[in-house]
Design a protein around this motif. Sequence first.
Motif, short mmCIF file in Angstrom:
data_model
loop_
_atom_site.label_atom_id
_atom_site.label_comp_id
_atom_site.label_asym_id
_atom_site.label_seq_id
_atom_site.Cartn_x
_atom_site.Cartn_y
_atom_site.Cartn_z
N LEU A 50 0.83 -1.21 0.00
CA LEU A 50 0.00 0.00 0.00
C LEU A 50 0.86 1.26 0.00
N TYR A 51 1.95 1.25 0.74
CA TYR A 51 2.85 2.39 0.80
C TYR A 51 3.45 2.67 -0.58
N GLY A 52 3.78 1.62 -1.32
CA GLY A 52 4.35 1.80 -2.64
C GLY A 52 3.36 2.34 -3.66
N ARG A 61 -1.16 6.64 8.88
CA ARG A 61 -2.38 5.92 8.52
C ARG A 61 -2.09 4.44 8.31
N LEU A 62 -0.97 4.13 7.68
CA LEU A 62 -0.59 2.73 7.46
C LEU A 62 -0.26 2.03 8.78
N HIS A 63 0.37 2.75 9.72
CA HIS A 63 0.65 2.15 11.04
C HIS A 63 -0.65 1.83 11.77
N ARG A 64 -1.60 2.75 11.72
CA ARG A 64 -2.90 2.49 12.37
C ARG A 64 -3.60 1.30 11.73
N TYR A 86 12.97 3.31 0.61
CA TYR A 86 14.24 2.61 0.45
C TYR A 86 14.56 2.52 -1.04
N ARG A 87 15.63 3.15 -1.45
CA ARG A 87 16.03 3.21 -2.86
C ARG A 87 14.86 3.66 -3.71
N ASP A 88 14.45 2.85 -4.69
CA ASP A 88 13.32 3.24 -5.55
C ASP A 88 11.98 2.85 -4.94
N GLY A 89 11.96 2.01 -3.95
CA GLY A 89 10.71 1.50 -3.40
C GLY A 89 10.57 1.83 -1.92
N SER A 90 10.23 0.81 -1.16
CA SER A 90 10.02 1.00 0.27
C SER A 90 10.49 -0.24 1.02
N ARG A 91 10.67 -0.08 2.32
CA ARG A 91 11.09 -1.17 3.19
C ARG A 91 10.25 -1.13 4.45
N GLU A 100 11.77 -11.01 14.03
CA GLU A 100 11.80 -9.82 13.18
C GLU A 100 11.75 -10.24 11.71
N PHE A 101 10.96 -9.51 10.94
CA PHE A 101 10.83 -9.78 9.51
C PHE A 101 10.98 -8.46 8.77
N VAL A 102 11.88 -8.42 7.79
CA VAL A 102 12.13 -7.22 7.00
C VAL A 102 11.77 -7.52 5.56
N LEU A 103 11.05 -6.60 4.94
CA LEU A 103 10.58 -6.79 3.57
C LEU A 103 10.90 -5.54 2.76
N SER A 104 11.51 -5.71 1.61
CA SER A 104 11.81 -4.60 0.71
C SER A 104 10.97 -4.74 -0.54
N ASP A 105 10.51 -3.60 -1.05
CA ASP A 105 9.69 -3.57 -2.24
C ASP A 105 10.36 -2.63 -3.24
N LYS A 106 10.40 -3.02 -4.50
CA LYS A 106 11.05 -2.20 -5.52
C LYS A 106 10.17 -1.07 -6.00
N GLY A 107 8.96 -1.00 -5.54
CA GLY A 107 8.08 0.08 -5.93
C GLY A 107 7.14 -0.33 -7.05
N PHE A 108 6.13 0.47 -7.25
CA PHE A 108 5.10 0.19 -8.24
C PHE A 108 5.42 0.99 -9.49
#
Length: 132
Positions: A50-52, A61-64, A86-91, A100-108
């Motif tokens: 959703l953030y991407g 809003r996304l945290h809520r 994060y870079r072109d996308g989000s983390r 702990e789980f970390v996820l990176s997204d390259k963006g839409f």
Amino acid sequence: MKLYLKAGLTIEAAYTVSLVLLILGVWIRLAFINHDRALANAVINEAVELYGHEDEKDTERLHRYAKERLSGLLSQREAEISITEYRDGSRGSIAMNGYEFVLSDKGFKPQKIMRQMTLIEGIAGQLDKGTE
């Protein structure tokens, strides 16, 4: 005349039932932990996605939204959520009780997908012309 019976079978059954109940309890606890981890992974994946897709990055809003979705946790009650660019996308990351789980997204980027589809159609068209 008194009749005496051996109690060995009863004592063995008590130990066996106790062991079975203990194993069942541990198994249920592990199922709760796996459920919470799967739910946390799904929630952070959805939040990063959703953030991407948003033009205006509204992390509050996304945290809520993520906290509301995490209300279904069974064994943990608190989870720390972080979503950043994060870079072109989000983390996004989620941490709870030693996990702990970390996820990176390259963006839409729909234009990138459209270019690839056009290229594939062009190559397929050239191949069709070559086989005639």
